[in-house]
Design a protein around this motif. Sequence first.
Motif, mmCIF file in Angstrom:
data_model
loop_
_atom_site.group_PDB
_atom_site.id
_atom_site.type_symbol
_atom_site.label_atom_id
_atom_site.label_comp_id
_atom_site.label_asym_id
_atom_site.label_seq_id
_atom_site.Cartn_x
_atom_site.Cartn_y
_atom_site.Cartn_z
ATOM 1 N N GLU A 124 0.829 -1.202 0.000
ATOM 2 C CA GLU A 124 0.000 0.000 0.000
ATOM 3 C C GLU A 124 0.865 1.254 0.000
ATOM 4 O O GLU A 124 0.557 2.241 -0.690
ATOM 5 C CB GLU A 124 -0.933 -0.018 1.219
ATOM 6 N N ARG A 125 1.947 1.253 0.767
ATOM 7 C CA ARG A 125 2.842 2.412 0.754
ATOM 8 C C ARG A 125 3.461 2.605 -0.616
ATOM 9 O O ARG A 125 3.579 3.734 -1.109
ATOM 10 C CB ARG A 125 3.933 2.240 1.824
ATOM 11 N N LEU A 126 3.852 1.500 -1.242
ATOM 12 C CA LEU A 126 4.414 1.596 -2.594
ATOM 13 C C LEU A 126 3.356 2.075 -3.584
ATOM 14 O O LEU A 126 3.654 2.861 -4.497
ATOM 15 C CB LEU A 126 4.970 0.236 -3.018
ATOM 16 N N ARG A 127 2.116 1.626 -3.393
ATOM 17 C CA ARG A 127 1.044 2.072 -4.289
ATOM 18 C C ARG A 127 0.855 3.580 -4.200
ATOM 19 O O ARG A 127 0.710 4.269 -5.220
ATOM 20 C CB ARG A 127 -0.266 1.358 -3.933
ATOM 21 N N ARG A 128 0.856 4.116 -2.986
ATOM 22 C CA ARG A 128 0.705 5.563 -2.823
ATOM 23 C C ARG A 128 1.879 6.318 -3.433
ATOM 24 O O ARG A 128 1.714 7.388 -4.035
ATOM 25 C CB ARG A 128 0.544 5.908 -1.343
#
Length: 429
Positions: A124-128
């Motif tokens: 999720e952090r990478l997606r953001r």
Amino acid sequence: MTPPPGGPGPSSPDAPWPVRTLNAKIGDWIHRLGQVWVEGQITQISRRPGTKTAFLQLRDPSADMSITVTCQPQVLDRAEVPLTEGARVVMAGRPSFYPGRASLSLRVTEIRPVGIGELLARIERLRRLLDAEGLFDPRLKRPIPFLPRGVGLITGRAGAAERDVLSVARGRWPAVHVEIRNTPVQGPTAVPAILRALADLDAHASVDVIVIARGGGSVEDLLPFSDETLCRAVSSATTPVVSAIGHEPDHPLLDLVADLRAATPTDAAKRIVPDVAAELAGLAEMRARSAGALRNWVAREKHALDSLRNRPVIADPLRLVDDRVAEVERAVGATRREIARYVGFEEHRVENYAARLATLGPAQTLARGYAVVQRLSGDDPPHVVGSVEDMPIGTQLRVRVADGAMRAAVMQPDAPLAAPTRRKKADER
């Protein structure tokens, strides 16, 4: 390299260091690093019964780099879950350099498996991060060609995904050309192999679209398709990329970066390869509809021409003129009759006026025996006299009667008439 105090001096061509000295110095520098925490993916576990050391290979999932890890067997036993090849872990240890073999390893004292929740949080952090950089922007999506010259397929060897794509694609378009690159689709070697295959197909001149496909699996199995390096490579590719990873509920980051996301490998084949039978049927239907529309248009135009041709002004162009000629003739006749009537009426009026004038005129009076007496006075024009007083004896007169005129002279006055006297007396009364 600056030698430590009390050690041998700097090396030179005249005073070179022996290998033992170099290895010792390298070991000293590495040992100064101290304890570190390292994250990676286990690619190999070697643990023999009765030995006091277990060997592991820890690999970086995003790069083709690895390091040898050593630990006591009890460290493996203390892990929260059994460690297997492909597991993502975090290790605490010290780098160790063995001077005898000039080899580097990581001596670990603690191993913590990375849980699903933590993996999802990292994804999720990478997606953001990628979203903030604009890698998911729909405006960057490249269009999928309607009829690709060639299709590049990156998938596991002899897997269900490969069979599904090939069977559906060739069933829809038998002449389709598929360039297949078989790579690992899970585990530590998946990302580097997929990156090499992607670069190869992206540079292929006849490949117009690339499909990255694999079947469903667990979150750990699909981790390579949420790798940052792979996502950036797909975003930078010049050839459109279709993501067909897992099943409908699976959503790795590759789905967001790819130019087209397919729910399954079968769906990917349907969306990139046109159905020849359906296209031919569509062409036949459009040809039939076009022919019908053309026939209907011709029929409408023919009907319109027939309607125009049957109109009186087209069927008999002179009829309008003939109708107007008859109207003109009727108008001329009526005008002539009206003029004749008016002229007759005016002639009758003239005759009446003429008769009245004739009746009231001097000629009729003269015809009844009257005469007009005019006095002649030298060069003056003659003037009518109305009294005997205007005609003394010797006056030259001109007397006009009905059939002519004569000259006369007054010889003597006659006796005055009595009638005027009586009329005068009556007027006085």
